[in-house]
Each structure stands twice: as structure tokens, then as C-alpha cells.
Design a protein around this motif. Structure first.
Motif, PDB file in Angstrom:
ATOM      1  N   LYS A 358      -1.690  -9.006   0.274  1.00 16.89           N
ATOM      2  CA  LYS A 358      -2.787  -8.403   1.037  1.00 16.89           C
ATOM      3  C   LYS A 358      -4.044  -8.490   0.174  1.00 16.89           C
ATOM      4  O   LYS A 358      -4.035  -8.070  -0.978  1.00 16.89           O
ATOM      5  N   HIS A 359      -5.123  -9.045   0.763  1.00 12.06           N
ATOM      6  CA  HIS A 359      -6.309  -9.255  -0.060  1.00 12.06           C
ATOM      7  C   HIS A 359      -7.572  -9.025   0.771  1.00 12.06           C
ATOM      8  O   HIS A 359      -8.061  -9.932   1.428  1.00 12.06           O
ATOM      9  N   SER A 360      -8.039  -7.817   0.748  1.00 14.11           N
ATOM     10  CA  SER A 360      -9.236  -7.475   1.504  1.00 14.11           C
ATOM     11  C   SER A 360      -9.928  -6.280   0.866  1.00 14.11           C
ATOM     12  O   SER A 360      -9.271  -5.326   0.425  1.00 14.11           O
ATOM     13  N   LEU A 361     -11.267  -6.313   0.845  1.00 14.63           N
ATOM     14  CA  LEU A 361     -12.040  -5.173   0.351  1.00 14.63           C
ATOM     15  C   LEU A 361     -12.008  -4.008   1.332  1.00 14.63           C
ATOM     16  O   LEU A 361     -12.467  -2.912   1.008  1.00 14.63           O
ATOM     17  N   HIS A 362     -11.505  -4.237   2.525  1.00 19.52           N
ATOM     18  CA  HIS A 362     -11.331  -3.143   3.489  1.00 19.52           C
ATOM     19  C   HIS A 362     -10.120  -2.284   3.143  1.00 19.52           C
ATOM     20  O   HIS A 362      -9.965  -1.185   3.689  1.00 19.52           O
ATOM     21  N   ARG A 363      -9.245  -2.775   2.280  1.00 20.36           N
ATOM     22  CA  ARG A 363      -8.018  -2.055   1.937  1.00 20.36           C
ATOM     23  C   ARG A 363      -8.221  -1.195   0.696  1.00 20.36           C
ATOM     24  O   ARG A 363      -9.000  -1.527  -0.193  1.00 20.36           O
ATOM     25  N   SER A 364      -7.481  -0.113   0.643  1.00 18.06           N
ATOM     26  CA  SER A 364      -7.535   0.770  -0.525  1.00 18.06           C
ATOM     27  C   SER A 364      -6.691   0.194  -1.651  1.00 18.06           C
ATOM     28  O   SER A 364      -5.921  -0.757  -1.454  1.00 18.06           O
ATOM     29  N   TRP A 365      -6.846   0.781  -2.849  1.00 21.08           N
ATOM     30  CA  TRP A 365      -6.019   0.365  -3.988  1.00 21.08           C
ATOM     31  C   TRP A 365      -4.532   0.492  -3.659  1.00 21.08           C
ATOM     32  O   TRP A 365      -3.742  -0.405  -3.947  1.00 21.08           O
ATOM     33  N   ARG A 366      -4.144   1.584  -3.045  1.00 24.05           N
ATOM     34  CA  ARG A 366      -2.723   1.818  -2.732  1.00 24.05           C
ATOM     35  C   ARG A 366      -2.192   0.763  -1.769  1.00 24.05           C
ATOM     36  O   ARG A 366      -1.016   0.382  -1.838  1.00 24.05           O
ATOM     37  N   ASP A 367      -3.060   0.263  -0.883  1.00 27.24           N
ATOM     38  CA  ASP A 367      -2.631  -0.671   0.150  1.00 27.24           C
ATOM     39  C   ASP A 367      -2.708  -2.127  -0.306  1.00 27.24           C
ATOM     40  O   ASP A 367      -2.204  -3.011   0.385  1.00 27.24           O
ATOM     41  N   ALA A 368      -3.363  -2.410  -1.431  1.00 30.93           N
ATOM     42  CA  ALA A 368      -3.497  -3.796  -1.898  1.00 30.93           C
ATOM     43  C   ALA A 368      -3.459  -3.812  -3.427  1.00 30.93           C
ATOM     44  O   ALA A 368      -4.386  -4.289  -4.086  1.00 30.93           O
ATOM     45  N   LYS A 369      -2.377  -3.296  -3.980  1.00 34.72           N
ATOM     46  CA  LYS A 369      -2.281  -3.163  -5.443  1.00 34.72           C
ATOM     47  C   LYS A 369      -2.389  -4.507  -6.156  1.00 34.72           C
ATOM     48  O   LYS A 369      -3.047  -4.632  -7.189  1.00 34.72           O
ATOM     49  N   GLY A 370      -1.719  -5.561  -5.635  1.00 32.21           N
ATOM     50  CA  GLY A 370      -1.755  -6.864  -6.293  1.00 32.21           C
ATOM     51  C   GLY A 370      -3.157  -7.447  -6.319  1.00 32.21           C
ATOM     52  O   GLY A 370      -3.595  -8.004  -7.336  1.00 32.21           O
ATOM     53  N   PHE A 371      -3.873  -7.333  -5.220  1.00 31.94           N
ATOM     54  CA  PHE A 371      -5.237  -7.853  -5.104  1.00 31.94           C
ATOM     55  C   PHE A 371      -6.159  -7.189  -6.115  1.00 31.94           C
ATOM     56  O   PHE A 371      -6.853  -7.858  -6.891  1.00 31.94           O
ATOM     57  N   TYR A 372      -6.157  -5.872  -6.155  1.00 27.93           N
ATOM     58  CA  TYR A 372      -7.045  -5.151  -7.070  1.00 27.93           C
ATOM     59  C   TYR A 372      -6.557  -5.221  -8.516  1.00 27.93           C
ATOM     60  O   TYR A 372      -7.368  -5.195  -9.453  1.00 27.93           O
ATOM     61  N   SER A 373      -5.252  -5.323  -8.713  1.00 29.15           N
ATOM     62  CA  SER A 373      -4.734  -5.439 -10.087  1.00 29.15           C
ATOM     63  C   SER A 373      -5.173  -6.750 -10.722  1.00 29.15           C
ATOM     64  O   SER A 373      -5.502  -6.791 -11.918  1.00 29.15           O
ATOM     65  N   ALA A 374      -5.164  -7.836  -9.932  1.00 23.15           N
ATOM     66  CA  ALA A 374      -5.642  -9.124 -10.451  1.00 23.15           C
ATOM     67  C   ALA A 374      -7.104  -9.026 -10.860  1.00 23.15           C
ATOM     68  O   ALA A 374      -7.513  -9.555 -11.905  1.00 23.15           O
ATOM     69  N   PHE A 375      -7.887  -8.322 -10.045  1.00 26.42           N
ATOM     70  CA  PHE A 375      -9.312  -8.132 -10.359  1.00 26.42           C
ATOM     71  C   PHE A 375      -9.468  -7.357 -11.668  1.00 26.42           C
ATOM     72  O   PHE A 375     -10.189  -7.781 -12.582  1.00 26.42           O
ATOM     73  N   ALA A 376      -8.784  -6.216 -11.763  1.00 25.46           N
ATOM     74  CA  ALA A 376      -8.921  -5.364 -12.949  1.00 25.46           C
ATOM     75  C   ALA A 376      -8.430  -6.072 -14.208  1.00 25.46           C
ATOM     76  O   ALA A 376      -9.058  -5.983 -15.275  1.00 25.46           O
ATOM     77  N   ALA A 377      -7.312  -6.802 -14.105  1.00 28.98           N
ATOM     78  CA  ALA A 377      -6.763  -7.488 -15.280  1.00 28.98           C
ATOM     79  C   ALA A 377      -7.729  -8.552 -15.796  1.00 28.98           C
ATOM     80  O   ALA A 377      -7.957  -8.666 -17.008  1.00 28.98           O
ATOM     81  N   ALA A 378      -8.304  -9.337 -14.874  1.00 26.25           N
ATOM     82  CA  ALA A 378      -9.242 -10.382 -15.301  1.00 26.25           C
ATOM     83  C   ALA A 378     -10.456  -9.778 -15.996  1.00 26.25           C
ATOM     84  O   ALA A 378     -10.902 -10.266 -17.041  1.00 26.25           O
ATOM     85  N   VAL A 379     -10.990  -8.697 -15.444  1.00 24.60           N
ATOM     86  CA  VAL A 379     -12.173  -8.055 -16.028  1.00 24.60           C
ATOM     87  C   VAL A 379     -11.859  -7.503 -17.412  1.00 24.60           C
ATOM     88  O   VAL A 379     -12.618  -7.722 -18.377  1.00 24.60           O
ATOM     89  N   ILE A 380     -10.748  -6.814 -17.551  1.00 28.80           N
ATOM     90  CA  ILE A 380     -10.421  -6.154 -18.822  1.00 28.80           C
ATOM     91  C   ILE A 380     -10.145  -7.182 -19.920  1.00 28.80           C
ATOM     92  O   ILE A 380     -10.615  -7.049 -21.059  1.00 28.80           O
TER      93      ILE A 380
END
Length: 549
Positions: A358-380
């Protein structure tokens, strides 16, 4: 249920709801919720009132404006400032040319996103297979991660100008970027992007502070040339300008962002307008940076001696006053954050596409953990690289821009193949004139990277003669390709372009298999081998430049 549109018999039938088609994530269907307005799911474009058209455009705008202005990121600001400081206004002519390149490439991804409802990575996977999809995505991830490192280099340098240490500035910027992105609100994210875009306009007063000579600016825009002549180093720099203005991540980002914003074919002309406005704005802004550096450092000991973006800020402060130095530092910080947001999101979109997350900015962190985790990991991780002591940050910045230029032909080839795939785009496939223009662009990009390869392998070779030979070979190749295309044109089925506004690609499982000819397979393998060789020689050239050769 919407009425079934009429298409040519050769095309696959659209899905039951042409507004949905092949959309893979239900979050990608619904109202268009933009920073400056909302358009209801089944609303039709206004046909008469110019005021209503403007309001619709304001609601649609975003993907094109963000991807274009976001490409004037930390590496872009540094590259354009270096162009002005080292080459004066002699390279301004590249920018009008790159407006055309931007529009050709980005219009195709806009059309793919609106018509298919599927991201760029997923389309490559479905039409070329997992191997080529992973090749493309791995290329993107390597390039994007390196680009993301340059964004945090920009954060470091810009705030160092104001006396803030990187151990403070870089972690705060990284955490703030993650916090803004994972809110689960597309509108909130897009409004933050608009705030950064407005802030980036400080480049225009900066240019006026340099008191430019407009006649010299006009000549630089229309007369091709390179101050000091064409050398292997100047070729590397021209490729860096191409790479910082037109980068592969833009293709992945804008197509997925169009899908995420829920833009459908009926609003395609509005998104094209958004893209055109962004393309013009970003190149005018790039020209402003070149002009500011060119006239601020002209006839000074610093002319021709670019060191870093921080050195430019300090030099501007010395030559034009503290206000100019502060404006450049603010511009660099703003560009770094905007670029980091867009580049990292293209990583998350691509990972979501290829891995089926699931990959959408309309989704919350809980609903799209993989999508947002990839973002956070790359940034950090990218922020951590910048904090490594004695990392060659300047070398990374220039090398990344040139790498983007070298990888661009491969990305545009896949884009061209997708935009001529009738099963994917039906009546929306490329017209012949667009294929011809895009082929010319790919050819010119290949000539540039070949020139880099030859001058790196043979440093004493005459660059002018080599350019003429490669240019002649390009013309012969384009002529032969044009003749083959004309011969095959009559063998292709006609395309019914009526009622295109409601046509969308059917579900991926219903598509006819792509044509996998031997010539196409050989061409893709040759392209991959060429790109690998070009990247290896680019790395060698960048290191040589870095150690002073």
C-alpha cells in the motif's frame, strides 16, 4: 455505473468502471484533494467559465510544479552556481533546450499516470518482467539515495553559513521531513511543498542584487558555447546540468504522484498545464542562480574557482553584501528540503509499486507501514552518511548530477516503449511526432554520455572532432530509424482517438502480453551493458576531477 466508452476493436475493453481501471490501491480512487482546492470524483471539467477553469487548475496543480521545482534541489543550486562562477553566462543556452526535454519526458509520465492509474515501477514490472523492473528500481534507488545524501549536504552547508553545526541541523531536518510526510494527509503534505516552493523564489531578488548585464544574459540564452572551449571536464559539467535538470527520479515521482492525487484522463490537460508552468518556472529559476553567480564573481579572484555551495554563499556575501549571502543560504536550505521530500517519496512509491505494498499519502502510518518505513529509512541513513567525518561531500555532489544524466537515456527508453504500448495506453499512445522528438532527445543524451566515455578513456583526444563524429553518427542513425518507422507505419492498426477522456487501462491481468521481439530484447541488453560501462567510466572521471586531474 458509467457508460462504456467506444474504442477501436484492436484495443482491450475498459474495466466496468473506467474511472478505476487498473488502480491497485483503493486510496488512489476518490476526490482530488489538493492544497488549493477539491474536485469531486465524478465532477466534469468546466467548459465556459474562465474563473471556474482557474479554480480547477489550482486544485489540480501540484505534481508538475513540485517535481519541477523540486529538481532545483541542493545539487541543482550548487551546479547552477558553479556554472555561473566557472563559466559565466556561456551555459545559459542549455536551459531553454532542457525546458523542451522536461516537457517531452514529463508529459509522457503524466499521461501514463492518469490513463493507467499505476505507478512507473509497476508498469515496467508488468510489461518487461521482474528482472528489468528490479534493474530500473535498483538504478533508481542507488541514484536517489546518492541524491538524498546531497540534499543533506545542502542542509549542512546552508545552516553552517549561519553557524549551526551539522550534528544539530542534519538530524533535525531529517526528523522534520519524516514528521511532515507521515501525517496521512495528502493535502497537508502538498501545502508544505507549496510553502517550500514560495520560499524558493528568493533566487530572483538574489539575481537582481548581482546587477546583471541583460545583453550578456540574452546572448548566453541563445548562443551555444562553453567558456574556455569544449573539454572533457566541460562535457562532464554539461552532463551534470542535464542530470540536475532532468533526472530519472522525476519520471517515477510524477507518475505516482498523479496517481496518488487521483487525477484521471478528464483532467489531463490541467495536469499538462501544471507541468508546463513548473518546467518554465524551474528553468527561469535556474537561470537566475547562474546569473547571480556569473555577475557576482565576474572579474574577481573567485571567478573560475568554485569550491562548494557554502563557498558561493560566503563569496556572495563578500562581493554583494551579507543579504546576498543569507539569501543564497536560505535558497540552498529550502532546495535541500524540497528535493529530499520529493526524491525520497519517489523511492517509497517505487518500492510500493514493485513489492505490491500500500503506497499512498492518503493512508496513515498504521495503514501503510512499509511505504512510510521505506521513506524514513532512506532519510535516516542518508542523513547519517553526511555526518561521517571526512566524507568527500563535494565529490559526491557533482558525481550524482552527472550520474543522473548518464542514466537518463535508459529511463526514457523504457518510458518511450510504455507510451507506445497499445494495451497500456490504447488511444493515448504517442503520436509519431512525439516519438521522433523523444528519440532525438535520447540520441543527444547518448552522444553526451559517449563523449564523456571517450574523453575519459582517451584524455588527449580532440573533443571537437569527436563531437562532430558522434553527431554525424547520430544523424545517420536517426535517418535510418526514420525510414524503418515510415515503412512500418502502414502495417500498424489505426487508433480511434475519440472519447479518450474516459478510457483507462484495464486491470493488469487482462492486458494482452507485450510484444517481446528478438530485436527489442537485444536492444535492452545492449542498453544495459552501455549504461554499466558509462557509469564505470563516469566514476573514474569524477575521481580524477576530484583529485585535480
Amino acid at each position: 455505473m458509467a457508460e462504456q466508452p467506444t474504442v477501436a476493436p484492436a484495443q482491450p475493453s475498459p474495466s466496468a468502471d473506467p474511472e478505476v481501471g487498473a488502480v491497485l490501491d483503493e486510496a488512489h480512487v476518490g476526490d482530488i484533494v489538493g492544497a488549493l482546492g477539491t474536485i469531486r470524483h465524478h465532477e466534469l471539467p468546466p467548459s465556459r467559465s474562465w474563473a471556474k477553469r482557474l479554480l480547477a487548475l489550482l486544485a489540480i496543480m501540484g505534481p508538475g510544479l513540485i517535481v519541477m521545482v523540486g529538481d532545483n534541489d541542493a545539487g541543482g543550486v550548487a551546479t547552477y552556481a558553479q556554472a555561473g562562477q566557472n563559466y559565466g553566462t556561456s551555459l545559459l543556452w542549455t536551459l531553454p533546450v532542457l525546458v523542451v526535454v522536461l516537457m517531452v519526458a514529463q508529459e509522457m509520465v503524466v499521461r501514463l499516470g492518469a490513463v493507467t492509474g499505476v505507478g512507473h515501477g509497476r508498469l515496467i514490472k508488468e510489461r518487461f518482467g521482474s528482472l528489468w523492473a528490479w534493474f530500473s528500481v535498483v538504478d533508481l534507488l542507488i541514484l536517489n539515495f546518492a541524491t538524498l545524501v546531497t540534499e543533506f549536504i545542502g542542509v549542512d552547508l546552508s545552516l553552517s553559513y549561519f553557524g549551526v553545526r551539522p550534528v544539530v541541523s542534519v538530524p533535525i531536518a531529517a526528523l522534520g521531513l519524516v514528521a511532515v510526510t507521515v501525517t496521512g494527509s495528502f493535502r497537508r503534505w502538498e501545502r508544505f511543498m507549496y510553502l517550500l516552493i514560495v520560499t524558493s523564489l528568493v533566487e530572483f531578488p538574489l539575481a537582481f542584487l548581482a546587477h546583471p548585464h541583460w545583453g550578456a544574459v540574452a546572448r548566453g540564452l541563445v548562443v551555444p558555447g562553453v567558456a574556455g572551449g569544449l573539454t572533457s571536464t566541460s562535457v562532464l559539467f554539461v552532463i551534470a546540468i542535464v542530470g540536475t535538470t532532468v533526472a530519472p527520479w522525476q519520471l517515477f515521482f510524477q507518475q505516482s504522484n498523479v496517481v496518488d492525487k487521483r487525477i484521471t484522463p478528464r483532467w489531463l490537460n490541467y495536469e499538462r498545464a501544471d507541468t508546463f508552468v513548473g518546467a518554465v518556472l524551474t528553468n527561469v529559476a535556474a537561470a537566475a542562480i547562474v546569473v547571480a553567480a556569473a555577475f557576482a564573481f565576474a572579474h574577481t579572484p573567485e571567478a573560475g574557482h568554485f569550491t562548494s555551495a557554502l563557498g558561493v554563499a560566503r563569496g556572495l556575501s563578500h562581493q554583494l553584501g551579507q543579504a546576498a549571502g543569507a539569501l543564497f543560504a536560505i535558497l540552498l536550505l529550502d532546495a535541500s528540503i524540497l528535493g529530499a521530500a520529493a526524491v525520497t517519496l519517489s523511492i517509497s512509491y517505487a518500492v510500493g509499486d514493485v513489492m505490491g505494498l500500500k503506497h499512498s499519502l492518503h493512508r496513515s502510518w498504521r495503514d501503510a507501514k512499509g511505504f512510510y518505513s521505506a521513506f524514513a529509512a532512506a532519510v535516516i541513513v542518508a542523513a547519517g552518511v553526511v555526518l561521517v567525518p571526512h566524507a568527500p561531500l563535494g565529490l559526491i555532489t557533482e558525481g550524482v548530477q552527472a550520474l543522473a544524466g548518464v542514466l537518463l537515456p535508459s529511463a526514457i527508453v523504457f518510458l518511450l516503449l510504455l507510451c507506445n504500448d497499445r494495451a497500456v495506453l490504447g488511444p493515448w499512445v504517442n503520436p509519431p511526432w512525439l516519438n521522433a522528438l523523444a528519440t532525438l532527445i535520447v540520441g543527444l543524451l547518448v552522444v553526451l554520455s559517449l563523449l564523456l566515455m571517450v574523453t575519459t578513456a582517451f584524455p588527449s583526444i580532440d573533443v571537437r572532432i569527436t563531437s562532430a563524429v558522434l553527431g554525424g553518427a547520430l544523424l545517420v542513425g536517426l535517418g535510418a530509424g526514420g525510414l524503418v518507422s515510415l515503412r512500418r507505419r502502414g502495417q500498424r492498426p489505426s487508433i480511434d482517438r475519440r472519447d479518450r477522456a474516459r478510457w483507462r487501462m484495464p486491470a493488469l491481468a487482462l492486458l494482452d502480453p507485450p510484444l517481446a521481439s528478438r530485436g527489442r530484447r537485444i536492444g535492452l541488453v545492449v542498453l544495459r551493458a552501455y549504461i554499466l560501462l558509462a557509469v564505470a567510466l563516469l566514476a573514474a572521471k569524477t575521481v580524477l576531477v576530484g583529485i585535480g586531474h
